[in-house]
Design an enzyme around this catalytic site. Structure first.
Site, PDB file in Angstrom:
ATOM      1  N   HIS B 176       0.846  -1.197   0.000  1.00 40.71           N
ATOM      2  CA  HIS B 176       0.000   0.000   0.000  1.00 40.71           C
ATOM      3  C   HIS B 176       0.880   1.245   0.000  1.00 40.71           C
ATOM      4  CE1 HIS B 176      -3.205   2.760   0.486  1.00 40.71           C
ATOM      5  NE2 HIS B 176      -4.097   1.863   0.847  1.00 40.71           N
ATOM      6  N   HIS B 237      -6.134  -0.875  -7.395  1.00 38.82           N
ATOM      7  CA  HIS B 237      -6.717  -0.270  -6.204  1.00 38.82           C
ATOM      8  C   HIS B 237      -6.543   1.250  -6.273  1.00 38.82           C
ATOM      9  CE1 HIS B 237      -6.944   0.722  -1.875  1.00 38.82           C
ATOM     10  NE2 HIS B 237      -7.656  -0.389  -1.751  1.00 38.82           N
ATOM     11  N   GLU B 289     -11.496  -2.624  -5.197  1.00 38.53           N
ATOM     12  CA  GLU B 289     -11.593  -1.177  -4.932  1.00 38.53           C
ATOM     13  C   GLU B 289     -10.811  -0.419  -6.000  1.00 38.53           C
ATOM     14  OE1 GLU B 289     -12.159  -0.952  -0.263  1.00 38.53           O
ATOM     15  OE2 GLU B 289     -10.066  -1.363  -0.701  1.00 38.53           O
ATOM     16  N   CYS B 383     -10.576   3.983   7.318  1.00 37.87           N
ATOM     17  CA  CYS B 383      -9.666   4.916   6.654  1.00 37.87           C
ATOM     18  C   CYS B 383     -10.338   6.231   6.264  1.00 37.87           C
ATOM     19  CB  CYS B 383      -9.058   4.263   5.409  1.00 37.87           C
ATOM     20  SG  CYS B 383     -10.261   3.464   4.334  1.00 37.87           S
ATOM     21  N   CYS B 384     -11.588   6.142   5.801  1.00 40.77           N
ATOM     22  CA  CYS B 384     -12.213   7.331   5.210  1.00 40.77           C
ATOM     23  C   CYS B 384     -12.522   8.447   6.206  1.00 40.77           C
ATOM     24  CB  CYS B 384     -13.474   6.945   4.444  1.00 40.77           C
ATOM     25  SG  CYS B 384     -13.171   5.848   3.032  1.00 40.77           S
TER      26      CYS B 384
END
Lengths: 584, 584
Positions: B176, B237, B289, B383-384
């Site tokens: 990531h 992603h 995603e 996360c958001c």
């Protein structure tokens, strides 16, 4: 309700499907045997049989690939016995039998990877799913060959399950349905009521929160959000949902549960009206391999797993038998000709997991399952290839049904049918030509009805008996000939306006076949192409794609050529679309 | 190239965004502190600080929720210091510092759940992703408050990373991305060249097969399919792709790598032309995603993660600074007003993870992230929410930029700007009204340029200086007033014909705002509704949804009312659509 014909009552004698069966037998099934060896799936059984531990290869449900392959072989042996297949069958069956635990349980993953720990993860463990495929293979084998090796294994396993699961015992269900229909079929074969009772328990226990949803998914992922009889819109993982629906239909029929059957019929109708692609494919979402909301049917993002199409056929077959309604056979036909056989190459050695209806220009494959990468020789999760094999091997069983009043032809193919005193031959070049001739070869001297399904796609048809119009219930005579003429000429199909992604588009269909456009046949970029009104020109092309009729569709400056959807990606793999914009 | 203004140069003085910042500060940030306590995220740090093991709560990247929250608090302290926030900040920072290992490494999951085993799973472990968010919080804190507690922690961690990763050391990258841009920012703050070198290594090492793709995904899932400089179409992603693109842009700028910057600009253009929703949202696919193929932009199946919209803003900001081209600010504006703030309720206490453009009739939510279930107070993967917090807290930093020639206003909002000798005030009721007044409050006596971005959506505009048309480069005087008039009247937007799922539809936009229709405002079923040509009638509604202008769109028999997309799902949650069919 209708009855399936006894195994062997129908013989395909030529044509489209027999050709597919031949390739399946000569190429697909032997190649699969090799894959099952190469990727270690058969070795798992050998290690389990030798009471080894560790060294499991593949996904935890890999056993089912062997079972489905065995099922295909069993149906092949019923169609046309061969010593080679018999050898492979008995070797593999003996291996399966040897891997069974003394108490009837059998699962090589559990044995090799979990030290024999059972039922620790009903959500994801797939133990009953694996059991179900074993039971199905066993029933096929005893029916197809009389060999009871697997049936004994299956009954011991089923007996173990009956002792283990149920009210007051282990109250649980499997995250991946299948065991339900397998148990009912084993009940039908053996008459053991406990198998039906357990199947009924598994159906009734669903939708009551026995499972903890995995990851981000909710309980609908594995159909645990509602009791089956309360469902009206099918949801979640498509293969699971459809296997469950098939098993629930079996239970409803065998227990006379009209309420459950009504619920299943209503759910089927919603699925067909709003959750099924033109190809018969189902499962709009990659995420969760799932059904979408009603009218969520994007062609490019379609998942349409080959296994889901097969499961849809299985469910529709059960509802056809339960109700006798032709709409179920209509969906079977649509699905077989399009969404199922698109899953295997014309050569028989490569497979689609996902059967998209559109590949865009500049599409990119970042997943082995993506159609953008073309058909694959095998998959890490290899459920689809052997599912296609067993479906093609048993396809002759879907040709006709019977009831007290006579025999019904459900799918049109060159065939010889013999049920008790009734016999007839079907001659046709379906699906390429619409004429179907049925000649009576034997008959009782009492009246009976020859049922001929008129497909929903046929806006008109013509039916004659010995050259004249007349009823199909009559006292038949040997030599009587019925001719059904169906209008297979290419036609334009307009989508429901609620399906966003194909608005302003048309598709070409011809008889039961859905057509598509491949970039390699087009001079313009398909993504921007549009067709106009005008005549559809058909070309019989015996040397193209195993012999197809192509359809030329007019555009403002030329034509675009459509080929049958099932045949796409057999030359170059590139952009393709079923739906195409129409210039107003 | 442009420069960001020094922190504190821009003060929002009222209007749309200040209101959002107020709610963010008063409701969202305190509520998040409570959630971080409730779900155990802060307790993870406490346990790690106490050198305990086990008992980790949440997902393995949960640390980042604390770091993003700390970053938001740091920017809030810069905007308007409060002792309450200062207390929370110093307590939490001390806790983070206490959880750091002696050699600089810090990760509570690794400590608590993996017995301190590091870098064992670079694909999925998110260790450098967590590190990156810590570095970003530290830079924010020192800039926003002068407090160096976290900066010291961050530098020790970064020093450890420099010793650990790179050619001849551990040659690996994180599944990531994020560490890249964090390291560059830490380099900018500290001047330590090794941080830039490591960021550059992480960017260059990508796309060379260092990572093993997880599950079914291919290497594009985490952007390991191609070296960054060879990419032209963004894939995989979405959040990962955009954080990587941001970091790569930082590296390109700081190292003067024109080839890399060119590649990134080309990729951005493809994304905007064919992979970005009208809202600015990105990520067409739930599965992975991920970005879809070009023109694969289904509104109902849209993923459009809130974090991806934020990451898009971050990337565009970097390209805006690198190039000075207004198109990057255009996308920032579009994305902020629509795809970012749709992610938080008007009250500030509920969040969308997924920002769909359409909810169908009878849609079903089987996932916490589905918009069908409405905004949620928190998420298992959280996360958001804190990403929205830090974005809103730092939004004043995006209002304006500078270069050697002057100052550029990039986003229109009531504000006071002061950069060196240049000062001006902006007055506007944007986005509701299109008039923007800029009054000079201080100026050198040499000429400079006041840059005013003309948004791409503005087909016309009018610009006057002290009432007359004239150049914006001049010797300014205090009291000079520039008036920009932008045509914010509601308009119809027609989609690119290659986007299947909105063909035959229009959307309503008004200034930078995308509008949508909610079922509760309609008398007809939205899924079947269609609008016709005719006047769009605007209504200022100060008491609706925090004060919005609605737009009535004519249909054959009445009107349909559109509201700003960002404000949907703040009353009932039901069917909604941005795109609506137009009757020809």
């Amino acid at each position: 309700p209708l009855r399936p014909l006894p195994l062997g009552s129908t013989k395909l004698t030529g044509g489209f499907w027999l050709n597919r069966q031949r390739i399946n037998r000569e190429t697909t099934i032997p190649a699969a045997a090799q894959r099952l060896e190469e990727v270690g799936t058969l070795r798992n059984f050998r290690r389990a049989a030798d009471e080894q531990t560790g060294g499991f290869a593949g996904k935890l449900f890999a056993d089912t690939d062997v079972y489905k392959w065995l099922e295909a072989v069993a149906w092949e042996q019923a169609r046309e016995p061969s010593t080679d297949l018999a050898d492979r069958q008995s070797t593999t069956s003996a291996l399966v039998a040897a891997a069974q635990d003394p108490d009837g349980y059998l699962n090589t993953y559990t044995r090799l990877a979990l030290d024999g720990q059972r039922y620790g993860d009903l959500e994801k463990g797939h133990e009953l799913y694996c059991a179900g495929h074993l039971l199905q293979a066993a029933v096929a084998q005893v029916r197809g060959t009389g060999d009871r090796t697997l049936l004994d294994v299956a009954c011991r396993f089923a007996d173990h399950l009956c002792k283990t699961f149920g009210p007051g015992r282990l109250e649980g269900i499997d995250g991946h349905p299948l065991i339900e229909m397998a148990l009912v079929e084993l009940y039908r074969e053996t008459g053991t009521a406990a198998y039906l009772e357990l199947a009924s328990y598994f159906v009734e226990a669903r939708g009551r929160g026995l499972l903890t949803p995995p990851g981000h998914h909710g309980p609908a992922y594995f159909q645990d959000h509602l009791p089956v009889r309360d469902v009206r819109t099918i949801a979640g993982h498509a293969v699971r949902a459809l296997y469950l629906a098939s098993g629930a239909t079996d239970v409803a029929v065998e227990t006379g549960d009209a309420e459950l059957l009504d619920a299943l019929q209503a759910t089927w109708s919603t699925m067909v009206e709003s959750q099924t692609y033109l190809t018969g494919g189902v499962g709009a979402r990659w995420y969760g391999e799932a059904f979408g909301d009603p009218f969520e049917l994007p062609p490019d993002a379609a998942y349409c797993e080959t296994c889901a199409a097969i499961a849809s056929v299985q469910w529709s077959w059960r509802l056809l038998l339960a109700t006798g309604e032709g709409k179920y056979a209509d969906l079977i036909e649509r699905t077989l000709y399009n969404a199922v056989i698109s899953g295997v190459s014309l050569d028989g050695d490569r497979f689609f997991y996902v059967n998209t209806l559109k590949v865009r220009n500049n599409a990119f494959a970042d997943d082995q399952r993506s159609a953008v990468g073309g058909r694959q020789p095998w998959f890490g999760t290899a459920c689809c290839p052997p599912n296609v094999m067993r479906t093609l091997s048993s396809l002759d069983q879907l040709i006709a049904t019977s009831d007290d009043d006579g025999v019904q032809v459900q799918l049109y193919a060159p065939a010889a049918v013999r049920v008790g005193p009734i016999g007839f031959e079907v001659e046709t070049e379906y699906p390429w030509h619409g004429t179907v001739r049925v000649r009576i070869t034997s008959t009782p001297d009492t009246p009976w009805t020859l049922g001929l399904r008129i497909p929903a796609w046929a806006e008109t048809h013509r039916l004659t008996v010995n050259g004249f119009e007349g009823p199909l219930r009559r006292v038949w005579a040997v030599g009587d000939e019925v001719v059904l003429e169906l209008p297979v000429a290419a036609r334009r199909t307009t989508p429901d306006e609620r399906i966003d992604s194909v608005r302003g588009c048309i598709a070409i269909e011809r008889g039961p076949l859905v057509y598509c456009f491949e970039q390699q046949d087009a001079d313009v970029v398909l993504d921007s192409a549009a067709v106009v009104a005008g005549e559809l020109i058909e070309h019989e092309q015996p040397n193209l794609l195993g012999g197809v009729t192509t359809v030329d569709v007019p555009t403002r400056n030329g034509t675009l050529t459509a080929i049958p959807y099932y045949a796409w990606a057999n030359r170059e793999v590139g952009p393709m679309t079923v739906w195409i914009r129409e210039d107003a």
